[in-house]
Design a protein around this motif. Sequence first.
Motif: not given
Length: 303
Positions: A32-34, A79, A85, A87
């Motif tokens: 989940p890469d923002l 990460h 984490n 996210l």
Amino acid sequence: MLVSLQGAIESGLLYALMALGVYITFRILDFPDLTVDGSFTTGAAIGTVMTIAGTPPWLAVICAFMGGALAGTLTGLLHTKGKINGLLSGIIMMIALYSINLRILGKPNVSLRGEANVFDGASVLAIGLILAVVAKVGLDLFFKTNMGLSLRATGDNSRMIRSFGANTDITIIMGVALSNALVACSGALIAHSQNAANNSMGIGMIVIGLASVIIGEAIFGAKTIFRATLAVVLGAIIYRIIYALALRVEWLDAQDMKLITAVIIVCALVVPTVRRAIKSKSTAKKRTEEVLSSVGQSGGGGR
């Protein structure tokens, strides 16, 4: 109407690079890469500032690609090596990039009007189509290589791949870097097509990328890599067309973009679920009828 549809297709092809980047992290790596919201603006900032400084536009876009790759690499390092984490590491980089992008731009808004442009003397549609096809075919070929297969396997089952001696840290870093490189390249192209860049243009890009991926997979399916990447590209175009058509509704305007995006994503998620439920019920009904029919035939033969 035709002009707005053409514009939607052109922007859809440019945003397709960003959607392919989101596809790599969310579907291939299950990461989940923002960072996307920040790296999109990073690409736009680098592409704009370097072009204004006299750098050839295409070289500026390539540098934007590399800048996005660097941002993705840092997220991957946070990460994998920092044990943060996934996210949260993306959120940290997104926040850091906001200030970095403002430093690169020098001010919140920068105009490219009167400067050299990637699309000077060329059609946005033609260049967008070529770039989308090249990116799509390039990813298809890459995912067939040993490194590409390792990337896919890491997303499917990282523990199993580590048991075979593969270094999943490297594949995660590489995947996130490639993803953000494509996102930044898309940002630079969008900035050139709009003749401007601003420090907030990347806000919500992750949602748009996800919408493109979800719409494409819901309509065209994703059984193979070839079909999945094609679905993502077409999904980006369809999203922009839906958005353009929605804005033509009298009681909707540009400030409703986020609401329109949310509705589109909900529909793209719900429709396939409803379709599967209907198909499942239909299949169950047919099997029940077949069982009852076979029971009736066997009972009649006994008499």
